[in-house]
Scaffold this motif. Structure first.
Motif, PDB file in Angstrom:
ATOM      1  N   THR A   1       0.493  10.918  -7.614  1.00  0.00           N
ATOM      2  CA  THR A   1       1.180   9.663  -7.342  1.00  0.00           C
ATOM      3  C   THR A   1       1.007   9.261  -5.882  1.00  0.00           C
ATOM      4  O   THR A   1       0.762   8.095  -5.565  1.00  0.00           O
ATOM      5  CB  THR A   1       2.676   9.786  -7.685  1.00  0.00           C
ATOM      6  N   ILE A   2       1.111  10.234  -4.990  1.00  0.00           N
ATOM      7  CA  ILE A   2       0.933   9.959  -3.559  1.00  0.00           C
ATOM      8  C   ILE A   2      -0.491   9.487  -3.290  1.00  0.00           C
ATOM      9  O   ILE A   2      -0.714   8.580  -2.477  1.00  0.00           O
ATOM     10  CB  ILE A   2       1.282  11.208  -2.731  1.00  0.00           C
ATOM     11  N   GLN A   3      -1.458  10.076  -3.972  1.00  0.00           N
ATOM     12  CA  GLN A   3      -2.848   9.633  -3.835  1.00  0.00           C
ATOM     13  C   GLN A   3      -2.985   8.156  -4.190  1.00  0.00           C
ATOM     14  O   GLN A   3      -3.646   7.385  -3.475  1.00  0.00           O
ATOM     15  CB  GLN A   3      -3.755  10.468  -4.755  1.00  0.00           C
ATOM     16  N   GLN A   4      -2.346   7.729  -5.272  1.00  0.00           N
ATOM     17  CA  GLN A   4      -2.409   6.330  -5.688  1.00  0.00           C
ATOM     18  C   GLN A   4      -1.705   5.424  -4.682  1.00  0.00           C
ATOM     19  O   GLN A   4      -2.210   4.333  -4.359  1.00  0.00           O
ATOM     20  CB  GLN A   4      -1.780   6.169  -7.073  1.00  0.00           C
ATOM     21  N   LEU A   5      -0.571   5.859  -4.176  1.00  0.00           N
ATOM     22  CA  LEU A   5       0.176   5.045  -3.215  1.00  0.00           C
ATOM     23  C   LEU A   5      -0.602   4.855  -1.913  1.00  0.00           C
ATOM     24  O   LEU A   5      -0.554   3.788  -1.295  1.00  0.00           O
ATOM     25  CB  LEU A   5       1.534   5.683  -2.919  1.00  0.00           C
ATOM     26  N   LEU A   6      -1.323   5.887  -1.494  1.00  0.00           N
ATOM     27  CA  LEU A   6      -2.094   5.806  -0.254  1.00  0.00           C
ATOM     28  C   LEU A   6      -3.432   5.109  -0.445  1.00  0.00           C
ATOM     29  O   LEU A   6      -4.063   4.690   0.539  1.00  0.00           O
ATOM     30  CB  LEU A   6      -2.322   7.215   0.307  1.00  0.00           C
ATOM     31  N   GLY A   7      -3.896   5.020  -1.691  1.00  0.00           N
ATOM     32  CA  GLY A   7      -5.186   4.392  -1.944  1.00  0.00           C
ATOM     33  C   GLY A   7      -6.358   5.294  -1.646  1.00  0.00           C
ATOM     34  O   GLY A   7      -7.452   4.816  -1.333  1.00  0.00           O
ATOM     35  N   HIS A   8      -6.159   6.620  -1.751  1.00  0.00           N
ATOM     36  CA  HIS A   8      -7.254   7.557  -1.500  1.00  0.00           C
ATOM     37  C   HIS A   8      -8.161   7.619  -2.722  1.00  0.00           C
ATOM     38  O   HIS A   8      -7.703   7.746  -3.853  1.00  0.00           O
ATOM     39  CB  HIS A   8      -6.703   8.962  -1.225  1.00  0.00           C
ATOM     40  N   LYS A   9      -9.459   7.574  -2.482  1.00  0.00           N
ATOM     41  CA  LYS A   9     -10.424   7.696  -3.571  1.00  0.00           C
ATOM     42  C   LYS A   9     -10.490   9.122  -4.084  1.00  0.00           C
ATOM     43  O   LYS A   9     -10.602   9.360  -5.289  1.00  0.00           O
ATOM     44  CB  LYS A   9     -11.807   7.249  -3.075  1.00  0.00           C
TER      45      LYS A   9
ATOM     46  N   THR B   1      -8.601  14.231  -0.020  1.00  0.00           N
ATOM     47  CA  THR B   1      -8.096  13.538   1.171  1.00  0.00           C
ATOM     48  C   THR B   1      -6.587  13.616   1.231  1.00  0.00           C
ATOM     49  O   THR B   1      -5.998  13.829   2.304  1.00  0.00           O
ATOM     50  CB  THR B   1      -8.548  12.070   1.162  1.00  0.00           C
ATOM     51  N   THR B   2      -5.934  13.468   0.096  1.00  0.00           N
ATOM     52  CA  THR B   2      -4.470  13.540   0.042  1.00  0.00           C
ATOM     53  C   THR B   2      -3.981  14.960   0.257  1.00  0.00           C
ATOM     54  O   THR B   2      -2.888  15.184   0.798  1.00  0.00           O
ATOM     55  CB  THR B   2      -3.970  13.019  -1.318  1.00  0.00           C
TER      56      THR B   2
END
Length: 328
Positions: free
Chosen positions: A291-299, A303-304
């Motif tokens: 979910t945090i990956q989606q919120l940050l926009g990480h591909k 990276t997250t």
């Protein structure tokens, strides 16, 4: 600069035109033009067609050894030169494999504790205080927040739509409830400025070329206006039109630095630190990393995952063997 049929002023105009065909941001365009100009000057104003891998490698080496630029800066210079040869000049690059990209160090991000974020935000007020709260409360990047359009703030669904984030991707982030009133006031102020601009014969905000052609009247519509408009009108470098752009990033950067000093925070915190803190504090609260990956926009999830390394420090990580000694 070189002049004549192969002169670099004409060449730099070609670079700008190609950047716009490729829909690169104005910041990228300025960066590429700057690096290409420096490359030409560093080689005695020779035309790039008369140069190749040896000159590119020498230029990057000087940047690293003499000017001691960061790896990211060196790679940006390389990207500009590759863009010049491939996209502008249409030159094959058989020497490309011999040009080595600088390896960017993998560093653990600076993260503020919850108490430090509170101190920082309490030391800020007004528009910059609201923006800093948005960076921490949503995880947006600095320019994503500054480029926010009124239509993309959804007070009903309590969310913000981030348009054209890194990699050209859209995403949704939560709208912090405690910022709702301040955002309403900021939008009302922006709309009043817009009305004043319309009466003065202006009021057309910048839109990407494709949108401007498809919706010719959208630039003057209320929803397309910036939530955080600049104080003054300025001439757009892309088309020469006088218009009101978004607030300059340096305004918020200076405000965050000043607030950090007033709050007595010794960590080298910046605007981007608030994004790092957003992700880390969500992990601490038990939010799943996808979910945090989606919120940050990480591909890439990797990276997250850098934020999991932050959590492995201090009281949340391994206990020091010193503290296990008898009497310690």
């Amino acid at each position: 600069m070189v002049t004549g049929a192969r002169g670099s002023p004409r060449l730099l105009d070609l670079v700008r035109a190609r950047c716009r065909v490729r829909h690169l941001s104005i910041r990228t365009e300025h960066a590429y033009v700057g690096w290409i100009r420096r490359f030409i000057l560093a080689n005695g104003k020779r035309h790039p067609r008369d140069m190749g891998g040896a000159e590119v490698t020498a230029f990057l080496t000087v940047l690293a050894m003499r000017h001691r630029v960061a790896a990211g800066t060196q790679n940006q210079a390389l990207a500009a030169l590759l863009f010049l040869y491939r996209d502008v000049l249409g030159v094959e690059l058989p020497w490309m494999d011999a040009v080595v990209r600088a390896k960017r160090p993998r560093r653990v991000p600076v993260v503020l504790a919850v108490e430090e974020v509170l101190r920082l935000l309490r030391a800020m007020e007004g528009r910059t205080g609201l923006l800093a709260g948005l960076l921490y409360g949503t995880g947006m990047r600095l320019m994503e927040a500054l480029r926010l359009r009124i239509k993309d703030v959804d007070f009903v669904q309590h969310q913000i739509i981030v348009r054209e984030g890194k990699g050209g991707k859209d995403r949704h982030v939560p709208l912090p409830e405690r910022l709702t009133d301040a955002l309403h006031e900021e939008i009302a102020r922006a709309l009043q400025l817009h009305e004043d601009d319309l009466r003065a014969g202006h009021g057309a905000v910048w839109l990407p070329d494709a949108l401007a052609r498809k919706y010719p009247n959208a630039a003057r519509e209320r929803g397309w206006q910036n939530v955080f408009p600049a104080q003054r009108l300025s001439r757009d470098p892309r088309d020469g039109v006088m218009r009101r752009h978004h607030l300059d990033e340096s305004v918020l950067q200076r405000a965050v630095r000043s607030a950090r000093l007033r709050a007595g925070i010794v960590k080298p915190a910046s605007c981007h630190t608030l994004r790092h803190s957003f992700a880390t504090h969500l992990l601490e609260a038990g939010q799943d990393i996808r979910t945090i990956q989606q919120l940050l926009g990480h591909k890439d999830l990797s990276t997250t995952q850098i934020y999991t390394h932050v959590l492995n420090r201090g009281v949340l990580g391994v206990r020091s063997p010193l503290d296990r000694l008898p009497g310690a």
